[in-house]
Design a protein around this motif. Structure first.
Motif, PDB file in Angstrom:
ATOM      1  N   ASP A 168       0.615  -1.600   0.083  1.00 32.35           N
ATOM      2  CA  ASP A 168      -0.337  -0.126  -0.057  1.00 32.35           C
ATOM      3  C   ASP A 168       0.738   1.173  -0.159  1.00 32.35           C
ATOM      4  O   ASP A 168       0.490   2.453   0.162  1.00 32.35           O
ATOM      5  CB  ASP A 168      -0.820   0.289   1.589  1.00 32.35           C
ATOM      6  CG  ASP A 168      -2.087  -1.086   1.395  1.00 32.35           C
ATOM      7  OD1 ASP A 168      -2.043  -2.037   0.214  1.00 32.35           O
ATOM      8  OD2 ASP A 168      -2.896  -1.170   2.355  1.00 32.35           O
ATOM      9  N   ARG A 169       2.300   0.737   0.074  1.00 33.54           N
ATOM     10  CA  ARG A 169       3.286   2.247  -0.008  1.00 33.54           C
ATOM     11  C   ARG A 169       3.415   2.700  -1.084  1.00 33.54           C
ATOM     12  O   ARG A 169       3.159   4.044  -0.736  1.00 33.54           O
ATOM     13  CB  ARG A 169       4.859   1.853   0.727  1.00 33.54           C
ATOM     14  CG  ARG A 169       5.191   3.269   0.700  1.00 33.54           C
ATOM     15  CD  ARG A 169       6.998   2.806   1.524  1.00 33.54           C
ATOM     16  NE  ARG A 169       7.662   3.700   1.219  1.00 33.54           N
ATOM     17  CZ  ARG A 169       8.893   3.823   1.746  1.00 33.54           C
ATOM     18  NH1 ARG A 169       9.605   2.443   2.124  1.00 33.54           N
ATOM     19  NH2 ARG A 169       9.671   4.500   1.730  1.00 33.54           N
ATOM     20  N   GLY A 170       3.113   2.354  -2.222  1.00 35.75           N
ATOM     21  CA  GLY A 170       2.754   2.810  -3.391  1.00 35.75           C
ATOM     22  C   GLY A 170       1.497   3.255  -3.997  1.00 35.75           C
ATOM     23  O   GLY A 170       2.197   4.493  -4.497  1.00 35.75           O
ATOM     24  N   SER A 171       0.957   2.880  -3.312  1.00 36.26           N
ATOM     25  CA  SER A 171      -0.478   3.262  -3.575  1.00 36.26           C
ATOM     26  C   SER A 171      -0.413   4.935  -2.997  1.00 36.26           C
ATOM     27  O   SER A 171      -0.687   6.246  -3.824  1.00 36.26           O
ATOM     28  CB  SER A 171      -1.808   2.412  -3.082  1.00 36.26           C
ATOM     29  OG  SER A 171      -2.884   3.136  -3.872  1.00 36.26           O
ATOM     30  N   ALA A 172      -0.445   5.637  -1.607  1.00 32.08           N
ATOM     31  CA  ALA A 172       0.653   5.922  -0.880  1.00 32.08           C
ATOM     32  C   ALA A 172       1.400   7.578  -1.790  1.00 32.08           C
ATOM     33  O   ALA A 172       0.326   8.713  -1.212  1.00 32.08           O
ATOM     34  CB  ALA A 172       0.662   6.098   0.428  1.00 32.08           C
ATOM     35  N   MET A 173       1.967   6.678  -2.454  1.00 36.64           N
ATOM     36  CA  MET A 173       2.538   7.966  -2.898  1.00 36.64           C
ATOM     37  C   MET A 173       2.120   8.688  -4.141  1.00 36.64           C
ATOM     38  O   MET A 173       2.799   9.540  -4.195  1.00 36.64           O
ATOM     39  CB  MET A 173       3.753   6.748  -3.032  1.00 36.64           C
ATOM     40  CG  MET A 173       5.260   6.530  -2.475  1.00 36.64           C
ATOM     41  SD  MET A 173       6.545   7.764  -1.834  1.00 36.64           S
ATOM     42  CE  MET A 173       7.248   6.969  -1.249  1.00 36.64           C
ATOM     43  N   PRO A 192       7.666  11.680  -2.755  1.00 34.88           N
ATOM     44  CA  PRO A 192       6.796  12.287  -2.557  1.00 34.88           C
ATOM     45  C   PRO A 192       7.046  12.587  -0.523  1.00 34.88           C
ATOM     46  O   PRO A 192       6.396  13.331  -0.379  1.00 34.88           O
ATOM     47  CB  PRO A 192       5.361  12.166  -3.316  1.00 34.88           C
ATOM     48  CG  PRO A 192       5.950  11.099  -2.918  1.00 34.88           C
ATOM     49  CD  PRO A 192       7.461  10.753  -3.734  1.00 34.88           C
ATOM     50  N   ASP A 193       6.735  11.449  -0.050  1.00 34.46           N
ATOM     51  CA  ASP A 193       6.910  11.153   1.287  1.00 34.46           C
ATOM     52  C   ASP A 193       8.166  12.653   2.115  1.00 34.46           C
ATOM     53  O   ASP A 193       8.213  11.672   3.034  1.00 34.46           O
ATOM     54  CB  ASP A 193       6.822   9.931   1.923  1.00 34.46           C
ATOM     55  CG  ASP A 193       7.327   9.204   1.447  1.00 34.46           C
ATOM     56  OD1 ASP A 193       8.439   9.478   0.248  1.00 34.46           O
ATOM     57  OD2 ASP A 193       7.598   7.842   2.129  1.00 34.46           O
ATOM     58  N   TYR A 194       8.803  12.453   1.622  1.00 31.95           N
ATOM     59  CA  TYR A 194      10.111  12.568   2.583  1.00 31.95           C
ATOM     60  C   TYR A 194       9.379  14.610   2.929  1.00 31.95           C
ATOM     61  O   TYR A 194       8.835  15.813   2.299  1.00 31.95           O
ATOM     62  CB  TYR A 194      11.339  13.138   0.771  1.00 31.95           C
ATOM     63  CG  TYR A 194      12.598  14.490   1.821  1.00 31.95           C
ATOM     64  CD1 TYR A 194      13.506  13.284   2.941  1.00 31.95           C
ATOM     65  CD2 TYR A 194      13.069  15.022   1.366  1.00 31.95           C
ATOM     66  CE1 TYR A 194      13.840  13.551   3.185  1.00 31.95           C
ATOM     67  CE2 TYR A 194      14.277  16.298   1.676  1.00 31.95           C
ATOM     68  CZ  TYR A 194      14.733  14.987   3.271  1.00 31.95           C
ATOM     69  OH  TYR A 194      16.313  15.357   3.618  1.00 31.95           O
ATOM     70  N   PRO A 253       7.616  -2.971 -10.550  1.00 31.96           N
ATOM     71  CA  PRO A 253       8.390  -2.035  -9.268  1.00 31.96           C
ATOM     72  C   PRO A 253       7.790  -0.454  -9.441  1.00 31.96           C
ATOM     73  O   PRO A 253       7.133   0.073 -10.737  1.00 31.96           O
ATOM     74  CB  PRO A 253      10.302  -1.627  -9.845  1.00 31.96           C
ATOM     75  CG  PRO A 253       9.779  -1.897 -11.523  1.00 31.96           C
ATOM     76  CD  PRO A 253       8.136  -2.962 -11.316  1.00 31.96           C
ATOM     77  N   ASP A 254       7.949   0.948  -8.762  1.00 35.16           N
ATOM     78  CA  ASP A 254       8.107   1.845  -8.582  1.00 35.16           C
ATOM     79  C   ASP A 254       8.937   2.979  -9.488  1.00 35.16           C
ATOM     80  O   ASP A 254       9.224   1.984 -10.234  1.00 35.16           O
ATOM     81  CB  ASP A 254       7.690   2.208  -7.471  1.00 35.16           C
ATOM     82  CG  ASP A 254       9.510   2.077  -6.778  1.00 35.16           C
ATOM     83  OD1 ASP A 254       9.811   1.871  -7.719  1.00 35.16           O
ATOM     84  OD2 ASP A 254       9.558   3.451  -5.533  1.00 35.16           O
ATOM     85  N   PRO A 296       6.877  -1.448  -5.351  1.00 32.99           N
ATOM     86  CA  PRO A 296       6.059  -2.272  -5.473  1.00 32.99           C
ATOM     87  C   PRO A 296       4.791  -0.811  -5.962  1.00 32.99           C
ATOM     88  O   PRO A 296       5.215   0.070  -4.608  1.00 32.99           O
ATOM     89  CB  PRO A 296       4.897  -3.242  -4.814  1.00 32.99           C
ATOM     90  CG  PRO A 296       6.101  -3.499  -3.842  1.00 32.99           C
ATOM     91  CD  PRO A 296       8.047  -2.428  -3.663  1.00 32.99           C
ATOM     92  N   LEU A 297       4.935  -0.434  -7.251  1.00 26.29           N
ATOM     93  CA  LEU A 297       3.315   0.896  -6.916  1.00 26.29           C
ATOM     94  C   LEU A 297       2.486   0.068  -7.438  1.00 26.29           C
ATOM     95  O   LEU A 297       2.362  -1.086  -8.066  1.00 26.29           O
ATOM     96  CB  LEU A 297       4.240   1.333  -8.211  1.00 26.29           C
ATOM     97  CG  LEU A 297       3.434   2.576  -8.001  1.00 26.29           C
ATOM     98  CD1 LEU A 297       3.595   3.765  -6.829  1.00 26.29           C
ATOM     99  CD2 LEU A 297       4.424   3.607  -9.102  1.00 26.29           C
ATOM    100  N   LEU A 298       1.241   0.840  -6.827  1.00 29.06           N
ATOM    101  CA  LEU A 298      -0.633   0.100  -7.745  1.00 29.06           C
ATOM    102  C   LEU A 298      -0.454   1.760  -7.743  1.00 29.06           C
ATOM    103  O   LEU A 298      -0.203   2.535  -7.721  1.00 29.06           O
ATOM    104  CB  LEU A 298      -1.049  -0.180  -6.320  1.00 29.06           C
ATOM    105  CG  LEU A 298      -0.447  -1.624  -5.436  1.00 29.06           C
ATOM    106  CD1 LEU A 298      -1.639  -1.361  -3.590  1.00 29.06           C
ATOM    107  CD2 LEU A 298      -0.519  -2.500  -6.308  1.00 29.06           C
TER     108      LEU A 298
END
Length: 224
Positions: free
Chosen positions: A88-93, A113-115, A191-192, A198-200
């Motif tokens: 889910d981290r990829g989706s949040a990104m 973006p999450d920096y 990949p992201d 991983p990127l959703l």
């Protein structure tokens, strides 16, 4: 000129220290003394500025790397503390990137973006009400990192605590992020944009700095 320069103040101080940061210390000092938003945290923040002014640039850079790059508990990447290696981290990104783009804010190729300094720079540019809402969503993570830095007696704890104090929302304790097998996730989701995570595709339009299930669990624990 930034709509909310106080966020920009914190953003600059949380970045990797360079010579121009030290040259600008008098300006940071003036802002600390003049901005009412910082008055409650003035003593602690003054201590951080004193820390910058009493060490060489090399010492500051070495400490920054040791604090943030070599210690995952102190990482300034917000979703590191929320999702860990979960898919889910990829989706949040992606959701956060969309938020930035809606506000006319584009990131460079080497920025995630999450920096936290990136998020704070964005908050400096948007209307105050919207900035306060986003900070209120993210404050649980910011306070979590602040606690880790404080436990390690890091001078950077003062900055994270200062950001937390700007939030209209009281932070709740953060639950441990889930652990996921990254090889499995890479095979399933691909990949992201950096080729590493991983990127959703996003399934929602709002940024989830703090998953609802984790939020309710923390709230229940805080109330008991």
């Amino acid at each position: 000129m930034a709509a909310n320069p106080v966020y920009q103040w914190f953003s600059a101080l949380l970045c990797y220290p360079e010579a121009d940061l030290l040259e600008a210390l008098p300006e940071f000092q003036t802002a600390l003394q003049q901005w009412p938003e910082l008055s409650a945290q003035q003593t602690a923040l003054q201590g951080f500025l004193d820390y910058l002014g009493s060490h060489s640039l090399r010492e500051l850079q070495e400490n920054y790397v040791a604090t943030f790059d070599r210690n995952r508990n102190h990482a300034l990447y917000i979703f590191e503390h929320v999702y860990g290696e979960d898919r889910d981290r990829g989706s949040a990104m992606v959701d956060l990137l969309q938020e930035y783009r809606r506000g006319g804010f584009e990131l460079g190729d080497d920025e995630l973006p999450d920096y936290l300094p990136v998020l704070l720079e964005y908050l400096a540019q948007v209307p105050s009400e919207h900035a306060q809402k986003l900070l209120g969503d993210a404050v649980h993570v910011v306070a979590h990192i602040a606690g880790k830095l404080n436990a390690a007696a890091s001078p950077y704890a003062a900055l994270l605590q200062g950001v937390t104090a700007l939030s209209p929302v009281a932070p709740l304790p953060l639950v441990e992020p889930p652990v996921r097998d990254m090889d499995e996730a890479m095979e399933t989701f691909g990949p992201d944009f950096s080729g590493q995570e991983p990127l959703l595709k996003p399934s929602i339009e709002t940024v989830q700095f703090y998953p609802k299930s984790a939020y309710h669990a923390a709230a229940k624990g805080a109330a008991s």
